[in-house]
Scaffold this active site. Structure first.
Site, short mmCIF file in Angstrom:
data_model
loop_
_atom_site.label_atom_id
_atom_site.label_comp_id
_atom_site.label_asym_id
_atom_site.label_seq_id
_atom_site.Cartn_x
_atom_site.Cartn_y
_atom_site.Cartn_z
N ASP A 1 -41.26 -32.09 13.03
CA ASP A 1 -42.32 -31.51 12.20
C ASP A 1 -42.25 -32.12 10.81
OD1 ASP A 1 -44.34 -29.67 11.35
OD2 ASP A 1 -42.78 -28.44 10.44
N ASP B 1 -44.68 -35.54 9.00
CA ASP B 1 -45.50 -35.44 7.78
C ASP B 1 -45.12 -36.56 6.81
OD1 ASP B 1 -46.78 -33.16 8.73
OD2 ASP B 1 -46.64 -32.10 6.81
N ASP C 1 -31.12 -36.49 7.50
CA ASP C 1 -31.27 -36.70 6.05
C ASP C 1 -31.42 -38.18 5.74
OD1 ASP C 1 -28.64 -37.01 6.92
OD2 ASP C 1 -27.72 -36.09 5.15
N TYR D 1 -37.76 -23.48 16.84
CA TYR D 1 -39.08 -22.85 16.85
C TYR D 1 -39.17 -21.73 17.89
CZ TYR D 1 -41.92 -25.92 13.84
OH TYR D 1 -42.48 -26.58 12.78
N LYS E 1 -28.54 -34.19 13.73
CA LYS E 1 -27.61 -33.78 12.66
C LYS E 1 -26.29 -33.48 13.35
CE LYS E 1 -26.76 -32.81 8.33
NZ LYS E 1 -26.81 -33.80 7.22
C1 IPM Z 1 -47.60 -29.15 13.13
C2 IPM Z 1 -47.78 -27.90 12.31
C3 IPM Z 1 -47.34 -26.71 13.16
C4 IPM Z 1 -45.88 -26.88 13.46
C5 IPM Z 1 -47.64 -25.34 12.52
C6 IPM Z 1 -49.09 -25.17 12.17
C7 IPM Z 1 -47.18 -24.22 13.41
O1 IPM Z 1 -47.10 -28.00 11.11
O2 IPM Z 1 -48.21 -29.26 14.22
O3 IPM Z 1 -46.86 -30.03 12.69
O4 IPM Z 1 -45.01 -26.49 12.65
O5 IPM Z 1 -45.56 -27.39 14.53
MG MG Z 2 -46.23 -29.92 10.75
#
Ligand code: IPM
Ligand code: MG
Length: 361
Positions: A248, A252, A224, A141, A192
């Site tokens: 990240d 999710d 993975d 990032y 990884k």
């Molecule tokens: C998160 C989001 C952010 C990230 C974006 C909005 C920049 O997806 O906080 O997980 O990628 O970190």
């Molecule tokens: Mg995110």
């Protein structure tokens, strides 16, 4: 001493969910002795519209002065054509970097009342309680060099750099081992290392650190496989620690196991425990302004703020119990509604939590 909270509603559903959080904080101030001052500022697209940049100096200054920052969400398709340097997401990334919030705690906890909302079978997810510790200020990032350049043959080439210094790995590792010590003492480090040297070093440093934490059982998993295991048998995990980008993605995935991303809070902490707190969902522009968003992830983020930065563990428990109580009452926003549920809007859900604060302990 009065602690300062900077409130950043941001974009999309941000202002609605933050309004619910402010009501909760005011109730805690008036009835339960919480000693805080709140101030509000612009970030993301809202700041771009007003000042031409997603993180104005005034906002950053207030964030640096505050003990804690409470953020709604940033981003909207409206800004997608802007240069990447001034997109709303840069506001968030700038805050993380400028405040050195390297340790991102993302719990994935399944409320038994919501088991029907998960897309996975109940016997796979029941009892799920995972903490993902995501490195937040390094890795791909932020790595340099980065950009889009023109090659000699005339075609364009995009490039980013995955880089971690040993000290960066060590401090997020400590954060993860400390977290594991407060839970079930199982830590899975995700990398990884079979392909990327950078995460080969990550693994080595985690192994070195484990000598200081003899009670914690450290395991390693390639990313993975970790993605697969999260949907195959997620209860095998207690604490997971991983890089910025892997975290990240995996957070999710873990969020969806719990039924709705609308339930999950997060804390981003620096070395001293100062933090920024935000729901892990985004700005949901499609439902913005419609009183449909689930405010519970934001309210649970307030609970994390009470626990980690404000040292108000009792109030944190009270707020979490209030959230649990409204779920027991059968109240559901549309994202967590299964058949027969009482569907309520953002503001009603927020008010129900404020009321429940009085009856729980
Ligand atoms: C998160 C989001 C952010 C990230 C974006 C909005 C920049 O997806 O906080 O997980 O990628 O970190
Ligand atoms: Mg995110």
């Amino acid at each position: 001493m009065t602690k300062k909270i900077l409130v950043l509603p941001g974009d999309g559903i941000g202002p609605e969910i933050i309004a619910a959080a402010i009501n909760v904080l005011k109730k805690l101030q008036s009835d339960f002795g919480l000693n805080v001052e709140m101030e509000s500022a612009l970030v993301g697209g809202a700041a771009y519209d007003a000042h031409g940049k997603p993180l104005p100096e005034a906002t950053l200054k207030l964030a640096k002065e505050a003990d804690a920052v409470l953020l709604g969400a940033v981003g909207s398709p409206k800004y997608e054509s802007l240069d990447i340097a001034v997109r709303p997401e840069k506001g968030l990334l700038g805050l993380r970097a400028e405040l050195s919030l390297f340790s991102n705690l993302r719990p994935a906890f399944l409320y038994p009342q919501l088991i029907a909302s998960s897309t996975l079978k109940p016997d796979v997810v029941s009892g799920l309680d995972i903490m993902i510790v995501r490195e937040l200020t390094g890795g791909i990032y932020f790595g340099e060099p980065r950009g889009i350049r023109r090659l000699e043959n005339g075609e364009r080439q995009g490039f980013n750099t995955l880089v971690y210094a040993e000290s960066e790995i060590r401090r997020i590792g400590r954060s993860a081992f400390d977290t594991a010590m407060k839970r079930n003492k199982q830590l899975c480090s995700v990398d990884k290392a079979n392909v990327l040297e950078c995460t080969e070093l990550w693994r080595e440093v985690m192994i070195e650190l484990s000598k200081d934490y003899p009670e914690v059982v450290l395991s390693h998993m390639y990313v993975d496989n970790a993605a697969m295991q999260l949907v195959r048998a997620p209860r095998q995990f207690d604490v997971m620690v991983t890089t910025n980008m892997f975290g990240d993605i995996l957070s999710d995935t873990a969020a969806m196991l719990t039924g709705s991303i609308g339930m999950l809070p997060s804390a981003s902490l620096d070395a001293e425990g100062k933090g920024m707190y935000e729901p892990i969902h985004g700005s949901a522009p499609d439902i913005a302004g419609k009183n449909r968003a689930n405010p519970l992830a934001t309210l649970l983020s307030v609970a994390m703020m009470l626990r980690y930065t404000l040292n108000e563990a009792e109030l944190a428990n009270r707020l979490e119990h209030a959230v649990n109580a409204v779920l027991n009452q059968g109240l559901r926003t549309v994202d967590i509604a299964s058949e027969g549920a009482t569907v309520v809007g953002t503001s009603q859900m927020g008010e129900a939590v404020v009321t429940a604060l009085e009856t729980v302990s």
